[in-house]
Write a protein that holds these residues in place. Structure first.
Motif, PDB file in Angstrom:
ATOM      1  N   VAL A   1       0.862  -1.182   0.000  1.00 35.95           N
ATOM      2  CA  VAL A   1       0.000   0.000   0.000  1.00 35.95           C
ATOM      3  C   VAL A   1       0.898   1.231   0.000  1.00 35.95           C
ATOM      4  O   VAL A   1       1.557   1.529   0.996  1.00 35.95           O
ATOM      5  N   ASP A   2       0.945   1.913  -1.135  1.00 32.48           N
ATOM      6  CA  ASP A   2       1.710   3.154  -1.239  1.00 32.48           C
ATOM      7  C   ASP A   2       0.829   4.313  -0.778  1.00 32.48           C
ATOM      8  O   ASP A   2      -0.397   4.223  -0.830  1.00 32.48           O
ATOM      9  N   GLU A   3       1.449   5.384  -0.333  1.00 35.80           N
ATOM     10  CA  GLU A   3       0.741   6.562   0.181  1.00 35.80           C
ATOM     11  C   GLU A   3      -0.164   6.173   1.352  1.00 35.80           C
ATOM     12  O   GLU A   3      -1.269   6.696   1.520  1.00 35.80           O
ATOM     13  N   ALA A   4       0.309   5.243   2.170  1.00 38.02           N
ATOM     14  CA  ALA A   4      -0.501   4.692   3.260  1.00 38.02           C
ATOM     15  C   ALA A   4      -0.847   5.713   4.333  1.00 38.02           C
ATOM     16  O   ALA A   4      -1.728   5.463   5.155  1.00 38.02           O
ATOM     17  N   GLN A   5      -0.203   6.867   4.327  1.00 36.29           N
ATOM     18  CA  GLN A   5      -0.568   7.911   5.290  1.00 36.29           C
ATOM     19  C   GLN A   5      -2.001   8.379   5.062  1.00 36.29           C
ATOM     20  O   GLN A   5      -2.609   8.983   5.936  1.00 36.29           O
TER      21      GLN A   5
ATOM     22  N   PRO B   1       4.212  11.256   8.532  1.00 38.74           N
ATOM     23  CA  PRO B   1       3.007  11.120   9.369  1.00 38.74           C
ATOM     24  C   PRO B   1       2.553   9.665   9.545  1.00 38.74           C
ATOM     25  O   PRO B   1       2.004   9.313  10.586  1.00 38.74           O
ATOM     26  N   LEU B   2       2.797   8.816   8.562  1.00 36.62           N
ATOM     27  CA  LEU B   2       2.431   7.404   8.697  1.00 36.62           C
ATOM     28  C   LEU B   2       3.220   6.760   9.828  1.00 36.62           C
ATOM     29  O   LEU B   2       2.663   6.041  10.654  1.00 36.62           O
TER      30      LEU B   2
ATOM     31  N   PHE C   1       3.230  -1.184   4.226  1.00 40.33           N
ATOM     32  CA  PHE C   1       2.709   0.177   4.171  1.00 40.33           C
ATOM     33  C   PHE C   1       3.867   1.087   3.803  1.00 40.33           C
ATOM     34  O   PHE C   1       4.882   1.106   4.496  1.00 40.33           O
ATOM     35  N   MET C   2       3.724   1.831   2.728  1.00 37.19           N
ATOM     36  CA  MET C   2       4.725   2.825   2.343  1.00 37.19           C
ATOM     37  C   MET C   2       4.070   4.191   2.438  1.00 37.19           C
ATOM     38  O   MET C   2       2.947   4.373   1.974  1.00 37.19           O
TER      39      MET C   2
END
Length: 131
Positions: A63-67, A95-96, A90-91
């Motif tokens: 999952v890219d842009e997981a933030q 903030p993530l 999770f990428m």
């Protein structure tokens, strides 16, 4: 991007990019049913369909842009990880990291935090020059 190359070179690796339209668990499930070509695309059986599709594949969901994910969406992906017996990456940006670490301090999310196997911080993005 290295993750896209890994996906291309490795079987049973699925990659999605989270954005503001995927804030609810239902939106994540809809995205996953499309990505995985799962049998149930709508309704209450979506989760079971996604788990059935990945189970036994020894696969990986990236999952890219997981933030952009909500806590509920992270919980949903954790359930798929557990029941489907697959890997989950999770990428995202800084903030993530803060959210994941903050979740570990809450007893309701301690299980997710305890499963974090690796955190990788990149100060500068990788740049590859091709001639």
């Amino acid at each position: 991007m290295a993750a896209e190359k890994y996906q291309h070179d490795t079987p049973n690796v699925w990659m999605m990019t989270a954005d503001s339209s995927m804030r609810s668990p239902t939106a994540i499930l809809r995205e996953l049913t499309e990505l995985l070509d799962a049998n149930e695309k709508r309704g209450p059986r979506m989760m079971a369909s996604v788990i059935q599709r990945v189970k036994g594949t020894r696969g990986l969901i990236i999952v890219d842009e997981a933030q952009n994910l909500t806590t509920e969406a992270i919980d949903l992906l954790h359930t798929i990880f557990d029941r489907g017996r697959i890997g989950l990456v999770f990428m995202g940006n800084e903030p993530l990291k803060g959210r994941i670490e903050g979740m570990g301090r809450q007893s309701s999310h301690a299980q997710i935090f305890s499963r974090v196997g690796m955190r990788k911080n990149r100060v500068n993005p990788l740049v590859i020059l091709l001639n």
